[in-house]
Design a protein around this motif. Structure first.
Motif, mmCIF file in Angstrom:
data_model
loop_
_atom_site.group_PDB
_atom_site.id
_atom_site.type_symbol
_atom_site.label_atom_id
_atom_site.label_comp_id
_atom_site.label_asym_id
_atom_site.label_seq_id
_atom_site.Cartn_x
_atom_site.Cartn_y
_atom_site.Cartn_z
ATOM 1 N N ALA B 74 0.828 -1.206 0.000
ATOM 2 C CA ALA B 74 0.000 0.000 0.000
ATOM 3 C C ALA B 74 0.863 1.257 0.000
ATOM 4 O O ALA B 74 0.590 2.205 -0.731
ATOM 5 C CB ALA B 74 -0.927 -0.010 1.218
ATOM 6 N N PHE B 75 1.933 1.244 0.804
ATOM 7 C CA PHE B 75 2.771 2.446 0.907
ATOM 8 C C PHE B 75 3.390 2.791 -0.445
ATOM 9 O O PHE B 75 3.377 3.944 -0.872
ATOM 10 C CB PHE B 75 3.872 2.239 1.959
ATOM 11 C CG PHE B 75 4.542 3.507 2.357
ATOM 12 C CD1 PHE B 75 4.052 4.249 3.421
ATOM 13 C CD2 PHE B 75 5.640 3.987 1.671
ATOM 14 C CE1 PHE B 75 4.648 5.442 3.790
ATOM 15 C CE2 PHE B 75 6.248 5.183 2.037
ATOM 16 C CZ PHE B 75 5.745 5.912 3.096
ATOM 17 N N ASN B 83 4.830 -2.360 -5.768
ATOM 18 C CA ASN B 83 5.851 -3.210 -5.154
ATOM 19 C C ASN B 83 5.371 -4.661 -5.115
ATOM 20 O O ASN B 83 4.668 -5.072 -4.210
ATOM 21 C CB ASN B 83 6.144 -2.706 -3.740
ATOM 22 C CG ASN B 83 7.191 -3.547 -3.039
ATOM 23 O OD1 ASN B 83 7.838 -4.384 -3.672
ATOM 24 N ND2 ASN B 83 7.349 -3.331 -1.759
ATOM 25 N N ILE B 84 5.775 -5.432 -6.140
ATOM 26 C CA ILE B 84 5.442 -6.853 -6.124
ATOM 27 C C ILE B 84 6.503 -7.596 -5.331
ATOM 28 O O ILE B 84 6.442 -8.788 -5.130
ATOM 29 C CB ILE B 84 5.355 -7.393 -7.565
ATOM 30 C CG1 ILE B 84 4.297 -6.602 -8.326
ATOM 31 C CG2 ILE B 84 4.976 -8.852 -7.617
ATOM 32 C CD1 ILE B 84 3.951 -7.165 -9.640
ATOM 33 N N GLY B 85 7.510 -6.837 -4.877
ATOM 34 C CA GLY B 85 8.652 -7.472 -4.249
ATOM 35 C C GLY B 85 8.545 -7.666 -2.750
ATOM 36 O O GLY B 85 9.530 -8.027 -2.104
ATOM 37 N N GLY B 127 14.278 -3.470 -0.958
ATOM 38 C CA GLY B 127 13.289 -2.707 -1.714
ATOM 39 C C GLY B 127 13.935 -1.513 -2.403
ATOM 40 O O GLY B 127 13.563 -1.142 -3.513
ATOM 41 N N GLY B 128 14.937 -0.940 -1.727
ATOM 42 C CA GLY B 128 15.618 0.231 -2.262
ATOM 43 C C GLY B 128 16.308 -0.031 -3.591
ATOM 44 O O GLY B 128 16.425 0.870 -4.426
ATOM 45 N N ILE B 129 16.745 -1.289 -3.807
ATOM 46 C CA ILE B 129 17.389 -1.618 -5.090
ATOM 47 C C ILE B 129 16.437 -1.300 -6.233
ATOM 48 O O ILE B 129 16.803 -0.657 -7.217
ATOM 49 C CB ILE B 129 17.785 -3.113 -5.140
ATOM 50 C CG1 ILE B 129 18.787 -3.446 -4.027
ATOM 51 C CG2 ILE B 129 18.385 -3.462 -6.493
ATOM 52 C CD1 ILE B 129 19.125 -4.924 -3.937
ATOM 53 N N ALA B 130 15.199 -1.751 -6.089
ATOM 54 C CA ALA B 130 14.217 -1.513 -7.143
ATOM 55 C C ALA B 130 13.946 -0.016 -7.281
ATOM 56 O O ALA B 130 13.810 0.500 -8.393
ATOM 57 C CB ALA B 130 12.924 -2.269 -6.848
ATOM 58 N N VAL B 248 12.219 2.177 -0.157
ATOM 59 C CA VAL B 248 12.926 1.769 1.060
ATOM 60 C C VAL B 248 11.934 1.589 2.209
ATOM 61 O O VAL B 248 11.944 0.572 2.913
ATOM 62 C CB VAL B 248 14.022 2.796 1.438
ATOM 63 C CG1 VAL B 248 14.562 2.511 2.821
ATOM 64 C CG2 VAL B 248 15.144 2.774 0.411
ATOM 65 N N ILE B 249 11.049 2.571 2.383
ATOM 66 C CA ILE B 249 10.085 2.468 3.492
ATOM 67 C C ILE B 249 9.172 1.263 3.273
ATOM 68 O O ILE B 249 8.908 0.479 4.183
ATOM 69 C CB ILE B 249 9.265 3.766 3.614
ATOM 70 C CG1 ILE B 249 10.190 4.932 3.971
ATOM 71 C CG2 ILE B 249 8.185 3.615 4.678
ATOM 72 C CD1 ILE B 249 9.521 6.292 3.962
ATOM 73 N N SER B 250 8.717 1.108 2.027
ATOM 74 C CA SER B 250 7.864 -0.029 1.699
ATOM 75 C C SER B 250 8.577 -1.349 2.014
ATOM 76 O O SER B 250 8.014 -2.244 2.642
ATOM 77 C CB SER B 250 7.486 0.045 0.221
ATOM 78 O OG SER B 250 6.947 -1.162 -0.208
ATOM 79 N N GLY B 251 9.834 -1.442 1.578
ATOM 80 C CA GLY B 251 10.611 -2.646 1.842
ATOM 81 C C GLY B 251 10.815 -2.870 3.338
ATOM 82 O O GLY B 251 10.844 -4.005 3.808
ATOM 83 N N MET B 252 10.928 -1.762 4.089
ATOM 84 C CA MET B 252 11.098 -1.900 5.537
ATOM 85 C C MET B 252 9.887 -2.562 6.187
ATOM 86 O O MET B 252 10.032 -3.430 7.039
ATOM 87 C CB MET B 252 11.331 -0.525 6.181
ATOM 88 C CG MET B 252 12.774 -0.076 6.125
ATOM 89 S SD MET B 252 12.961 1.565 6.796
ATOM 90 C CE MET B 252 13.551 1.141 8.432
ATOM 91 N N PHE B 253 8.696 -2.145 5.747
ATOM 92 C CA PHE B 253 7.495 -2.778 6.301
ATOM 93 C C PHE B 253 7.536 -4.285 6.052
ATOM 94 O O PHE B 253 7.304 -5.084 6.956
ATOM 95 C CB PHE B 253 6.236 -2.177 5.670
ATOM 96 C CG PHE B 253 5.868 -0.817 6.196
ATOM 97 C CD1 PHE B 253 5.811 -0.586 7.565
ATOM 98 C CD2 PHE B 253 5.573 0.226 5.337
ATOM 99 C CE1 PHE B 253 5.474 0.665 8.058
ATOM 100 C CE2 PHE B 253 5.235 1.481 5.820
ATOM 101 C CZ PHE B 253 5.191 1.707 7.179
#
Lengths: 320, 356
Positions: B74-75, B83-85, B127-130, B248-253
């Motif tokens: 969602a973020f 973000n499918i990742g 997530g940040g890589i993407a 990055v924030i999305s990946g953190m969640f």
């Protein structure tokens, strides 16, 4: 270590493993060239594998063992693939759904439907019974009997069909009016519409072709390699096909070579294991290779890949 | 009453509701085709999920990771990124937390928070890589995150195999108890259900999600980029850096979700033959929740209940568990194709007006 034997084994295995990938990747190419993202390749392969296995099993049982049963299974898989691609087509073409989401939903649906009905049909077992009938290799007489190089002259009928599919796809895409329309719709649907091309119909056909081809890929795996269908029969091949499609820059022959290359990665694994080389190169790295390469090629570090311009954008009649 | 009906008729509420309903009905039809009784099946599902204190604890356990991955998807979506990742970020978060849990020997008051935080950071970097590839090279995040999921899967398997493996097993050693998020007094309370304090962290994350997006300047920038990157750029917002930040924030969640699952439930990481599906379920959660914080919690609640309750359908009504995957897939499909219902509703409204 006999290098000739390794080469022959590797070539043979590469073709066996790549065939399914080529089918699915070329299928994805048709859909994406028309502007419809197809992340559902994986799910379509699952449906193809499931249908191929189930139909072959029951037809073979009722015929009491017959060489035509895998063919009936193969053709049923194609039909099932076309039908299963329709929800994706309807959602992304008519209802302007997010094509990625709809594709993901279809992947979910495919594995759910396939395992659910496998359990219903096979008394609660999560896998189909082992097929008694599957494709036999076609052989070139005499040459195929040679012990070292014989494997080069044997191939499954699906591999032969695969080559035909690539050639036909090339011709259709670049030498026929339909192919021109397909590409036009994927690059600039509004201009195509102005020229009297039916954008919706072209996209529907393209998505259905992708369903048919991806399902052929799934059926190929069941009828040549695994001989039964389980939840892990298709695990990522659809996404490797997607990677091959991008790596092959949405072009039929390049896509084929990309799929062959990725298939070789899988073949390498079994050959390397056989010769004990995996002690030096971890298997996991061989698995990773296709995905890393795809990211690199997209990042423009190895060539450049440009997607069809209208990829992923639904077309609204009368939009500007 | 009137406000309630108006709230229910809001598009962000009515479409998911109809979709869930349609999914359950079609699921019931498929069950009837298989020769099962759908009423018994759904009742068994409900009983399994809420029938006793153990069921409730396990349902909460199932909901927890879905809140994290739902928030992750969602973020990113609010910043216009798909973000499918979350699946891969989840795996990397689990792995990082496992490293901290196994390799380090610290008092619980430091060990557990450290493991959680490191899991979140590693998920964020993944997530940040993407995000970086999107910002710097214009590579579409959908493709990179799909590829990164598979890379995460195999990389994690490789690292577990080389560093963390328990002898003769396909899983890592057990994490030091000082890093656990689960405590015996809580599990005893729920009759040995594997409920843990990760649930509170999940709720906390939902609040953080809301605060960042709705109450902070940073969130305003992120949302602007999501709504219209060109306008945002014109207004002086750095679109590229916001894309990276959002990923990055999305990946953190998602990474936090992975860490919490390891620290709270499994206490080890396994060599995965295939994806577990947390990230993909997160997409469904975010879609159902309209990409909002509270919505994601509700979406996770619904999906978690269905997923865990479905395990009871096998015993209660003999229905294969997979039926619930079909239902969830249909729900995603219907929410995505919301135009189907909109056109239906419009058609109904037109009919009504004509009658008047």
């Amino acid at each position: 270590m006999d290098w000739l034997k390794i080469f022959v084994d590797l070539t043979h295995n590469t073709i066996v493993f790549s065939t399914a990938l080529v089918f699915a990747a070329i299928g994805g190419m048709f859909s994406e060239r028309s502007g419809v993202v197809n992340i559902a390749l994986e799910g379509l392969m699952i449906i193809g594998a499931f249908t191929g296995a189930v139909v072959t099993f029951f037809v073979d049982q009722s015929l009491g063992g017959s060489p035509i049963s895998p063919w009936i299974g193969f053709i049923s898989a194609i039909v099932a693939g076309i039908i299963f691609s329709l929800p994706h087509a309807v959602a992304s073409i008519r209802y302007q759904a997010d094509q990625v989401v709809s594709g993901i939903a279809l992947n979910f649906l495919a594995i759910g439907v396939a395992i659910y009905f496998t359990k219903v049909l096979f008394d609660g077992s999560a896998q189909t019974k082992t097929l008694k009938a599957s494709f036999d290799k076609w052989e070139i007489p005499f040459l195929a009997d040679q012990s070292t190089i014989g494997a080069l002259f044997k191939a499954y009928p699906t591999s032969v069909i695969m080559i035909l599919v690539v050639v036909i796809s090339y011709v259709v895409l670049f030498k026929t009016p339909f192919g021109l329309r397909l590409r036009a719709v994927g690059e600039h649907p509004r201009a195509a519409d102005t020229m009297g091309i039916n954008v919706f119909r072209t996209r529907y056909i393209a998505v259905m072709i992708s369903g048919a081809l991806a399902a052929m890929g799934g059926a190929t795996i069941v009828l040549t390699t695994t001989n039964n269908f389980t939840h892990s029969t298709i695990s990522g091949q659809g996404f490797i096909a997607l990677a091959a499609l991008i790596f092959g820059k949405w072009h039929p022959t390049k896509t084929m070579f990309a799929a062959l290359f990725f298939g070789m990665a899988t073949a390498l694994r079994s050959v390397l294991q056989q010769f004990g080389i995996t002690d030096y190169i971890p298997v996991d790295f061989i698995f990773i290779l296709p995905y890393v390469l795809t990211i690199l090629v997209l990042a423009g570090l190895i060539g450049r890949a440009d997607a069809p311009s209208a990829l992923g954008r639904p077309y609204e009649l009368g939009s500007r | 009453m009137k406000t309630l009906s108006r709230w229910l008729l809001r598009e962000s509420v009515i479409i998911p509701l109809i979709s869930v309903f349609a999914g359950l009905i079609i699921g019931a039809i498929i069950m009837m085709f298989g020769g099962y009784n759908p009423f018994e099946a759904y009742q068994a599902l409900f009983n399994k999920a809420f029938g006793n204190i153990y069921g409730i604890g396990e349902t909460i356990r199932t909901i927890t990771p879905l809140i994290f991955t739902g928030l992750a998807v969602a973020f990113a979506f609010r910043t216009g990124l798909f973000n499918i990742g979350a699946e891969g970020q989840f795996i990397m978060g689990s792995l990082a937390a496992a490293y901290v849990g196994i390799m380090l020997d610290l008092p619980a008051i430091i060990h557990m928070p450290l493991a959680v935080i490191v899991g979140g950071i590693v998920g964020g970097l993944w997530g940040g890589i993407a995000g970086f590839l999107k910002a710097s090279r214009g590579v579409h995040e959908v493709i990179t995150t799909i590829m990164l999921n598979w890379i995460a899967l195999y990389l994690s398997n490789y690292l577990i195999r080389t560093h963390l493996l328990e002898k003769g097993q396909q899983k890592s050693e057990t994490l030091a108890q000082s890093s656990w998020l689960s405590f015996s007094f809580l599990t005893d309370l729920f009759n040995n259900a594997r409920i843990h304090f990760g649930f509170l962290i999940a709720i906390l994350c939902a609040i953080v999600f809301y605060v960042i997006l709705q109450k902070m300047k940073q969130g305003y920038e992120l949302r602007s980029v999501g709504l219209n990157p060109h306008a945002a750029e014109y207004a002086g917002i750095n679109v590229k850096s916001n894309i990276i930040k959002a990923m990055v924030i999305s990946g953190m969640f998602a990474g936090l979700g992975g860490a919490v699952e390891v620290l709270g439930v499994t206490h080890n990481v396994t060599i995965l033959p295939a994806f577990q599906g947390y990230g993909f379920d997160g997409i469904a959660v975010a879609l159902l929740g309209g990409n909002a914080a509270f919505g994601s919690v509700v979406g996770a609640f619904l999906l978690g209940t269905l997923t865990f309750g479905a395990t009871g359908m096998k015993l209660g009504a003999g229905v294969p568990f997979e039926i619930i995957n079909i239902v969830i897939a249909l729900v995603i499909y219907f929410v995505a194709s919301r135009l189907i219902f909109k056109r239906l509703m419009n058609a109904l409204n037109v009919n009504k007006q004509e009658e008047q």
